[in-house]
Design a protein around this motif. Structure first.
Motif: not given
Length: 182
Positions: A101-116
């Motif tokens: 779950t903590v990894s999912l939170m990190t993923f939710c933070s960095y994926m938009p950053y990488i895409l945008v």
């Protein structure tokens, strides 16, 4: 190398004013267009070099004092964001006892950053960096207030944190490059 490029190189390499005057006369004798990269002024029939004053500090109020204010405000903003993110990770781990779950939170933070961030650079170059940083920091503050309100009301859930992390990741994609060039 074209003729005007050779003359430009001569101008860049010379150090004495007499050499500058000779090069100006050579330009006048050549009767060719002056390259736009150089700053020449027509005085009478002569082309003379005009030295522009190098004014790096256009507004004296925004000198060193402005830099210190900017640096301190961005430092406080980044410290607050980092503390909030760390506290949310600890809260999430205590609630779920799951590293996934903590990894999912990190993923939710960095994926938009990488895409945008692929497109954010051109947007930042065309718009005011200060406004971009202000909007990004304001959005991060609103997300923090939202999380605090949900926590104080006892209604904070993991999906709230994931949504907030997506929003802050999106805003960081604009804020960090804008801060780098401001």
């Amino acid at each position: 190398m074209e003729r005007h490029e050779k003359i430009i190189m001569d101008i860049l390499l010379c150090t004495r004013f007499s050499v500058w005057a000779e090069l100006v006369q050579r330009f006048a004798a050549a009767e060719q267009k002056i390259p736009p990269a150089l700053d020449f002024v027509l005085i009478g029939n002569k082309k003379t070099i005009r030295r522009k004053p190098m004014n790096f500090n256009k507004n004296k109020k925004n000198g060193f004092t402005g830099y210190i204010i900017f640096w301190l405000s961005q430092s406080v903003s980044q410290l607050g964001s980092a503390m909030t993110g760390f506290a949310l990770m600890i809260w999430t781990y205590k609630q779920t006892d799951s590293a996934m779950t903590v990894s999912l939170m990190t993923f939710c933070s960095y994926m938009p950053y990488i895409l945008v961030s692929l497109l954010a650079g051109s947007f930042i170059d065309k718009h005011s960096k200060k406004k971009i940083m202000l909007v990004s920091d304001s959005a991060a503050a609103l997300c923090t207030v939202f999380i605090w309100a949900m926590l104080a009301g006892g209604r904070l859930e993991i999906w709230h944190i994931c949504v907030v992390n997506v929003i802050t990741g999106f805003m960081n994609a604009f804020q960090q490059p804008a801060q780098s060039v401001a």
